[in-house]
Enzyme design. Structure first.
Site, PDB file in Angstrom:
ATOM      1  N   HIS A  43      -1.133  -1.135  -9.780  1.00 12.88           N
ATOM      2  CA  HIS A  43      -1.625  -1.844  -8.593  1.00 12.88           C
ATOM      3  C   HIS A  43      -2.882  -2.593  -9.000  1.00 12.88           C
ATOM      4  O   HIS A  43      -3.880  -1.963  -9.392  1.00 12.88           O
ATOM      5  CB  HIS A  43      -1.938  -0.851  -7.475  1.00 12.88           C
ATOM      6  CG  HIS A  43      -0.748  -0.077  -7.013  1.00 12.88           C
ATOM      7  ND1 HIS A  43       0.080  -0.522  -6.013  1.00 12.88           N
ATOM      8  CD2 HIS A  43      -0.240   1.114  -7.430  1.00 12.88           C
ATOM      9  CE1 HIS A  43       1.052   0.360  -5.820  1.00 12.88           C
ATOM     10  NE2 HIS A  43       0.877   1.356  -6.672  1.00 12.88           N
ATOM     11  N   GLU A  97       6.949  10.770  -4.425  1.00 12.10           N
ATOM     12  CA  GLU A  97       5.637  11.192  -4.927  1.00 12.10           C
ATOM     13  C   GLU A  97       5.134  12.286  -3.993  1.00 12.10           C
ATOM     14  O   GLU A  97       5.140  13.466  -4.345  1.00 12.10           O
ATOM     15  CB  GLU A  97       4.666  10.020  -4.953  1.00 12.10           C
ATOM     16  CG  GLU A  97       3.260  10.397  -5.418  1.00 12.10           C
ATOM     17  CD  GLU A  97       2.231   9.298  -5.151  1.00 12.10           C
ATOM     18  OE1 GLU A  97       1.158   9.382  -5.756  1.00 12.10           O
ATOM     19  OE2 GLU A  97       2.488   8.391  -4.341  1.00 12.10           O
ATOM     20  N   ASP A 116      -0.840   3.324 -12.626  1.00 12.85           N
ATOM     21  CA  ASP A 116      -0.956   3.319 -11.172  1.00 12.85           C
ATOM     22  C   ASP A 116      -2.220   2.587 -10.700  1.00 12.85           C
ATOM     23  O   ASP A 116      -2.196   1.391 -10.486  1.00 12.85           O
ATOM     24  CB  ASP A 116      -0.911   4.752 -10.636  1.00 12.85           C
ATOM     25  CG  ASP A 116      -0.488   4.837  -9.174  1.00 12.85           C
ATOM     26  OD1 ASP A 116      -0.230   3.795  -8.558  1.00 12.85           O
ATOM     27  OD2 ASP A 116      -0.416   5.967  -8.647  1.00 12.85           O
ATOM     28  N   ASP A 117      -3.319   3.320 -10.522  1.00 12.50           N
ATOM     29  CA  ASP A 117      -4.605   2.753 -10.080  1.00 12.50           C
ATOM     30  C   ASP A 117      -5.679   3.220 -11.062  1.00 12.50           C
ATOM     31  O   ASP A 117      -6.465   4.126 -10.767  1.00 12.50           O
ATOM     32  CB  ASP A 117      -4.937   3.215  -8.663  1.00 12.50           C
ATOM     33  CG  ASP A 117      -3.913   2.757  -7.657  1.00 12.50           C
ATOM     34  OD1 ASP A 117      -4.034   1.616  -7.181  1.00 12.50           O
ATOM     35  OD2 ASP A 117      -2.986   3.535  -7.346  1.00 12.50           O
ATOM     36  N   HIS A 163       8.101   2.801  -3.913  1.00 11.72           N
ATOM     37  CA  HIS A 163       7.525   4.124  -4.118  1.00 11.72           C
ATOM     38  C   HIS A 163       8.368   5.142  -3.342  1.00 11.72           C
ATOM     39  O   HIS A 163       8.663   4.931  -2.155  1.00 11.72           O
ATOM     40  CB  HIS A 163       6.094   4.177  -3.586  1.00 11.72           C
ATOM     41  CG  HIS A 163       5.090   3.463  -4.451  1.00 11.72           C
ATOM     42  ND1 HIS A 163       5.280   2.190  -4.908  1.00 11.72           N
ATOM     43  CD2 HIS A 163       3.880   3.873  -4.917  1.00 11.72           C
ATOM     44  CE1 HIS A 163       4.226   1.835  -5.637  1.00 11.72           C
ATOM     45  NE2 HIS A 163       3.364   2.835  -5.657  1.00 11.72           N
ATOM     46  N   HIS A 194       4.065  -0.010 -13.430  1.00 10.93           N
ATOM     47  CA  HIS A 194       3.519   0.554 -12.176  1.00 10.93           C
ATOM     48  C   HIS A 194       2.002   0.486 -12.246  1.00 10.93           C
ATOM     49  O   HIS A 194       1.329   1.441 -12.622  1.00 10.93           O
ATOM     50  CB  HIS A 194       4.006   1.997 -12.003  1.00 10.93           C
ATOM     51  CG  HIS A 194       3.689   2.601 -10.665  1.00 10.93           C
ATOM     52  ND1 HIS A 194       4.451   3.595 -10.100  1.00 10.93           N
ATOM     53  CD2 HIS A 194       2.670   2.382  -9.786  1.00 10.93           C
ATOM     54  CE1 HIS A 194       3.933   3.953  -8.928  1.00 10.93           C
ATOM     55  NE2 HIS A 194       2.842   3.233  -8.727  1.00 10.93           N
TER      56      HIS A 194
END
Length: 346
Positions: free
Chosen positions: A27, A208, A286-287, A205, A25
């Site tokens: 991005h 969340e 994630d980011d 997704h 996961h």
């Protein structure tokens, strides 16, 4: 769960950093560090709303998912050429290799770029060049997953899929990301059915900021194989039992969850609860450029805050390999390396 009673807690940081792992996961646009944003802006003569790297980094103060997305899309404006996408992905892959990531499945958002007039081929070819280079030069296995932006229409997602099909051999699956609230999975039933016909892997997704119902609908309507995030599943005990029985992986992102206020503080995170329930939870970044750390930092801060031990570390790393879309042979080889590392520490 495997037990490693002879690995004391004070050795956990070294173990977490050294252990082989996969990241499922990530991005790629969210790995774009301020320094590279400014370098690409200068290369492409793009003006930014921030006067310096420091000012841009200071703006990374988010109150929710949407406030993050606003600055995320602004940062992506510097990406224009195939070399830009290669350089962004290469920067992440070098970090991944340094953190003992053996395999990564990278999300990318073509609609973020095609909306600015960037051809989808430029996006995909640039990213693919970096993944091929990573395997050759770093020994890192890397695959691409094309994500649809859920705040846009399904017709736009279908159009994006058609634009991407000439490059079908360069990506292994599709996902669903962006603003979750108000955009349930079933909104994208047709495009996911089409992707299933094409033999693409499916992820989404869910759970969340959205309710547990979104997780169930991602499974039942979209037929996804993995749930990205999924931490709100605990609000529905029947759903938790189903996820455990069906061995549906959850790609959990602890630092992201704190930064976006899904949990107030790390000691409140439910990763331990997910593992105790027998769920196939994994740790991911994630980011990372925006949320305070790459994969190892997520492990380190989570284990520092929660009552997790070496057995949990082993389970999470093994889950990351088993939950990947890699071949059975690759998974077995990576798990063997994981076992060897834990034997050395034990």
């Amino acid at each position: 769960m495997n037990t490693f009673p002879h690995i004391p807690r004070e050795r956990l940081p070294a173990l977490l950093a050294a252990m082989p792992k996969a990241e499922l996961h990530i991005h790629i646009e969210g790995s774009l560090e301020p320094e590279l944003i400014f370098a690409l802006a200068e290369r492409n003569r793009v003006s930014l709303a921030y006067p310096s790297v420091e000012a841009l980094r200071a703006a990374y103060a988010f109150t929710d998912l949407q406030s993050f997305l606003d600055i995320y899309y602004a940062g992506a404006s510097v990406l224009l050429t195939e070399d830009d996408f290669h350089d962004m992905a290469w920067a992440y892959l070098r970090k991944a290799a340094a953190e003992n990531v053996l395999h990564t499945e990278i999300f990318f958002d073509p609609q973020t770029h095609t909306a600015r007039g960037v051809d989808i081929g430029i996006v995909i070819r640039g990213l693919k060049r970096a993944t091929v280079r990573a395997r050759a030069e770093l020994g890192v296995s890397a695959e691409l997953i094309l994500c649809f932006l859920r705040h846009l229409s399904e017709d736009e997602a279908l159009q994006t899929l058609e634009q991407a099909l000439p490059y079908r051999e360069h990506f292994i699956g599709v996902g669903l990301d962006s603003s979750e609230r108000g955009h349930p999975p079933e909104k994208f039933a047709r495009v996911f059915a089409r992707c299933r016909e094409l033999g693409l892997h499916l992820v989404a997704h869910a759970g969340e900021e959205g309710p547990p119902e979104y997780i169930r609908n991602a499974l039942d309507v979209l037929k996804v194989e993995r749930i990205d995030h999924g931490v709100r599943c605990v609000e529905d005990p029947a759903l938790v039992r189903r996820l455990a029985q069906e061995r549906v992986p959850l790609t959990v992102c602890p630092l992201s969850n704190i930064k976006l206020r899904v949990f107030g503080e790390m000691h409140q995170h439910n990763l331990g609860e997910l593992l105790a329930a027998g769920l196939v939870a994994t740790v991911n970044s994630d980011d990372p450029a925006y949320f305070g750390g790459y994969l190892n930092q997520n492990y380190l801060e989570t284990f520092a805050a929660l009552p997790l031990d070496a057995s949990h570390a082993y389970t999470l790393a093994r889950n990351s390999f088993e939950a990947s879309f890699a071949s059975a042979e690759d998974k077995a080889r990576w798990i063997e390396r994981l076992d060897q590392l834990f034997d050395e520490f034990r």
